[in-house]
Motif scaffolding. Structure first.
Motif, PDB file in Angstrom:
ATOM      1  N   ALA A   1      43.940 -43.402 -82.178  1.00  0.00           N
ATOM      2  CA  ALA A   1      44.369 -44.559 -82.984  1.00  0.00           C
ATOM      3  C   ALA A   1      44.471 -45.833 -82.155  1.00  0.00           C
ATOM      4  O   ALA A   1      44.262 -46.933 -82.672  1.00  0.00           O
ATOM      5  N   PHE A   2      44.777 -45.709 -80.861  1.00  0.00           N
ATOM      6  CA  PHE A   2      44.923 -46.908 -80.030  1.00  0.00           C
ATOM      7  C   PHE A   2      43.589 -47.609 -79.780  1.00  0.00           C
ATOM      8  O   PHE A   2      43.563 -48.740 -79.291  1.00  0.00           O
ATOM      9  N   LEU A   3      42.486 -46.963 -80.135  1.00  0.00           N
ATOM     10  CA  LEU A   3      41.176 -47.597 -79.998  1.00  0.00           C
ATOM     11  C   LEU A   3      40.756 -48.338 -81.262  1.00  0.00           C
ATOM     12  O   LEU A   3      39.825 -49.142 -81.234  1.00  0.00           O
ATOM     13  N   HIS A   4      41.432 -48.052 -82.379  1.00  0.00           N
ATOM     14  CA  HIS A   4      41.030 -48.626 -83.657  1.00  0.00           C
ATOM     15  C   HIS A   4      41.214 -50.145 -83.664  1.00  0.00           C
ATOM     16  O   HIS A   4      42.238 -50.663 -83.242  1.00  0.00           O
ATOM     17  N   SER A   5      40.205 -50.831 -84.149  1.00  0.00           N
ATOM     18  CA  SER A   5      40.291 -52.279 -84.352  1.00  0.00           C
ATOM     19  C   SER A   5      39.185 -52.685 -85.313  1.00  0.00           C
ATOM     20  O   SER A   5      38.195 -51.965 -85.483  1.00  0.00           O
ATOM     21  N   ASN A   6      39.358 -53.827 -85.955  1.00  0.00           N
ATOM     22  CA  ASN A   6      38.351 -54.281 -86.915  1.00  0.00           C
ATOM     23  C   ASN A   6      37.001 -54.524 -86.261  1.00  0.00           C
ATOM     24  O   ASN A   6      35.951 -54.319 -86.858  1.00  0.00           O
ATOM     25  N   SER A   7      37.037 -54.958 -85.015  1.00  0.00           N
ATOM     26  CA  SER A   7      35.790 -55.307 -84.330  1.00  0.00           C
ATOM     27  C   SER A   7      35.156 -54.118 -83.602  1.00  0.00           C
ATOM     28  O   SER A   7      34.031 -54.222 -83.123  1.00  0.00           O
ATOM     29  N   LEU A   8      35.898 -53.021 -83.496  1.00  0.00           N
ATOM     30  CA  LEU A   8      35.460 -51.847 -82.721  1.00  0.00           C
ATOM     31  C   LEU A   8      35.227 -52.200 -81.248  1.00  0.00           C
ATOM     32  O   LEU A   8      34.485 -51.515 -80.551  1.00  0.00           O
ATOM     33  N   SER A   9      35.882 -53.248 -80.776  1.00  0.00           N
ATOM     34  CA  SER A   9      35.635 -53.722 -79.416  1.00  0.00           C
ATOM     35  C   SER A   9      36.014 -52.687 -78.354  1.00  0.00           C
ATOM     36  O   SER A   9      35.353 -52.599 -77.313  1.00  0.00           O
ATOM     37  N   ASN A  10      37.069 -51.928 -78.599  1.00  0.00           N
ATOM     38  CA  ASN A  10      37.473 -50.911 -77.630  1.00  0.00           C
ATOM     39  C   ASN A  10      36.403 -49.835 -77.476  1.00  0.00           C
ATOM     40  O   ASN A  10      36.157 -49.338 -76.370  1.00  0.00           O
ATOM     41  N   TYR A  11      35.776 -49.485 -78.594  1.00  0.00           N
ATOM     42  CA  TYR A  11      34.699 -48.500 -78.550  1.00  0.00           C
ATOM     43  C   TYR A  11      33.473 -49.063 -77.838  1.00  0.00           C
ATOM     44  O   TYR A  11      32.819 -48.374 -77.057  1.00  0.00           O
ATOM     45  N   LYS A  12      33.173 -50.315 -78.126  1.00  0.00           N
ATOM     46  CA  LYS A  12      32.010 -50.944 -77.495  1.00  0.00           C
ATOM     47  C   LYS A  12      32.191 -51.018 -75.977  1.00  0.00           C
ATOM     48  O   LYS A  12      31.226 -50.836 -75.223  1.00  0.00           O
ATOM     49  N   GLU A  13      33.419 -51.252 -75.549  1.00  0.00           N
ATOM     50  CA  GLU A  13      33.690 -51.302 -74.114  1.00  0.00           C
ATOM     51  C   GLU A  13      33.447 -49.942 -73.465  1.00  0.00           C
ATOM     52  O   GLU A  13      32.851 -49.855 -72.380  1.00  0.00           O
ATOM     53  N   LEU A  14      33.883 -48.883 -74.140  1.00  0.00           N
ATOM     54  CA  LEU A  14      33.661 -47.529 -73.609  1.00  0.00           C
ATOM     55  C   LEU A  14      32.175 -47.192 -73.576  1.00  0.00           C
ATOM     56  O   LEU A  14      31.696 -46.554 -72.628  1.00  0.00           O
ATOM     57  N   LYS A  15      31.456 -47.601 -74.610  1.00  0.00           N
ATOM     58  CA  LYS A  15      30.011 -47.366 -74.609  1.00  0.00           C
ATOM     59  C   LYS A  15      29.352 -48.115 -73.460  1.00  0.00           C
ATOM     60  O   LYS A  15      28.456 -47.580 -72.791  1.00  0.00           O
ATOM     61  N   ASP A  16      29.804 -49.330 -73.211  1.00  0.00           N
ATOM     62  CA  ASP A  16      29.270 -50.118 -72.106  1.00  0.00           C
ATOM     63  C   ASP A  16      29.576 -49.464 -70.754  1.00  0.00           C
ATOM     64  O   ASP A  16      28.835 -49.658 -69.785  1.00  0.00           O
ATOM     65  N   ARG A  17      30.674 -48.701 -70.712  1.00  0.00           N
ATOM     66  CA  ARG A  17      31.035 -47.995 -69.490  1.00  0.00           C
ATOM     67  C   ARG A  17      30.285 -46.684 -69.334  1.00  0.00           C
ATOM     68  O   ARG A  17      30.519 -45.936 -68.389  1.00  0.00           O
ATOM     69  N   GLY A  18      29.385 -46.381 -70.263  1.00  0.00           N
ATOM     70  CA  GLY A  18      28.540 -45.201 -70.127  1.00  0.00           C
ATOM     71  C   GLY A  18      28.992 -43.974 -70.876  1.00  0.00           C
ATOM     72  O   GLY A  18      28.424 -42.890 -70.698  1.00  0.00           O
ATOM     73  N   CYS A  19      30.028 -44.113 -71.741  1.00  0.00           N
ATOM     74  CA  CYS A  19      30.522 -42.958 -72.501  1.00  0.00           C
ATOM     75  C   CYS A  19      29.594 -42.649 -73.678  1.00  0.00           C
ATOM     76  O   CYS A  19      29.201 -43.552 -74.427  1.00  0.00           O
ATOM     77  N   LEU A  20      29.296 -41.381 -73.843  1.00  0.00           N
ATOM     78  CA  LEU A  20      28.663 -40.895 -75.064  1.00  0.00           C
ATOM     79  C   LEU A  20      29.780 -40.436 -75.998  1.00  0.00           C
ATOM     80  O   LEU A  20      30.843 -40.020 -75.554  1.00  0.00           O
ATOM     81  N   PHE A  21      29.530 -40.495 -77.308  1.00  0.00           N
ATOM     82  CA  PHE A  21      30.568 -40.165 -78.286  1.00  0.00           C
ATOM     83  C   PHE A  21      30.195 -38.918 -79.084  1.00  0.00           C
ATOM     84  O   PHE A  21      29.089 -38.825 -79.614  1.00  0.00           O
ATOM     85  N   GLN A  22      31.161 -37.994 -79.197  1.00  0.00           N
ATOM     86  CA  GLN A  22      30.998 -36.790 -80.011  1.00  0.00           C
ATOM     87  C   GLN A  22      31.977 -36.821 -81.177  1.00  0.00           C
ATOM     88  O   GLN A  22      33.180 -36.742 -80.988  1.00  0.00           O
ATOM     89  N   LEU A  23      31.456 -36.936 -82.368  1.00  0.00           N
ATOM     90  CA  LEU A  23      32.253 -36.988 -83.592  1.00  0.00           C
ATOM     91  C   LEU A  23      32.683 -35.584 -84.017  1.00  0.00           C
ATOM     92  O   LEU A  23      31.929 -34.621 -83.864  1.00  0.00           O
TER      93      LEU A  23
END
Length: 248
Positions: free
Chosen positions: A158-180
């Motif tokens: 929940a601490f990553l949730h935001s309207n812009s998804l900026s926290n997720y974009k930062e993690l993706k930029d850091r090289g993280c892959l996401f598993q839903l």
């Protein structure tokens, strides 16, 4: 005649031949299957869904589940011994792990003692309440040693949730892959998690999907889960990418 109702599609119809890369089916080593019999019953339920290849990912969480490659491989061997006695159960299982990113995890990275999903892909998670204070250091160390972090269920933090998804974009930029988590798509963890799951899909930020099965009711829910035809189209490529990437 025009219909105001979107056609519902059963998720299970897209899981035939799927490879589940996140689950807790190994017996007796975390909060998943408590013993071999429970593991076997879960595997029969997997087979009913058309899933016959599994990468088991027990928790490695120092304060709760201090698993090691030795304890995980021992549980895997025990399960395989029983599985091989059953002619009507044709499921293949590989052993990996789901690592909590904390200070203890840093020591494991440095020792290069990680059980990966495939080659250098390592499944990681965080606390649901806050990120580790040394998250950037952990990600840097993983990548320095040529590991690729696959963040489990990003929609559940929940601490990553935001309207812009900026926290997720930062993690993706850091090289993280996401598993839903597949169960997020049907609201199993709550409406907010479901909404974020679909937003991440819409923004093409999800790389893989897994079940995160801990118990029988999780697979039962997946066996009856339905989503709209429009939304299943977003999922199709993620399911196929998961199958292709982790094929064995």
């Amino acid at each position: 005649m025009f219909s105001f109702f979107q056609k519902k599609i059963f998720l299970k119809d897209y899981l035939d031949g799927f490879i589940d890369i996140h689950n807790h089916v190994l017996p007796g080593i975390d909060d998943g299957a408590s013993d071999v019999d429970t593991s076997i019953h879960l595997l029969y339920d997997y087979q009913k869904l058309g899933i016959q290849k599994i990468i088991a990912t027990p928790h490695v969480m120092n304060d709760y589940y201090a698993n090691t490659p030795e304890s995980i491989n021992k549980a895997h061997k025990l399960l395989m011994t029983e599985l091989n006695k059953l002619n009507d159960l044709k499921v293949e299982i590989k052993a990996a792990a789901e690592y909590m990113m904390d200070q203890d995890f840093m020591a494991l990275i440095e020792k290069k003692e990680l059980l990966c999903l495939k080659e250098n892909m390592v499944l990681v998670e965080m606390s649901y309440f806050q990120p580790p204070i040394n998250l950037n250091e952990i990600l840097f160390q993983l990548q320095t040693l040529q590991y690729k972090p696959v963040l489990a269920h990003p929609e559940r933090y929940a601490f990553l949730h935001s309207n812009s998804l900026s926290n997720y974009k930062e993690l993706k930029d850091r090289g993280c892959l996401f598993q839903l988590n597949a169960l997020s798509l049907i609201g199993h963890y709550g409406k907010n998690m479901k909404d974020i799951a679909f937003r991440l899909l819409e923004e093409e930020m999800i790389d893989f999907i897994g079940t995160d099965t801990h118990q029988k009711r999780h697979l039962e829910k997946l066996s009856t889960a339905s989503i709209s035809s429009k939304k299943v189209e977003m999922l199709r490529s993620i399911i196929e990418n998961t199958k292709k990437t982790f094929k064995f």
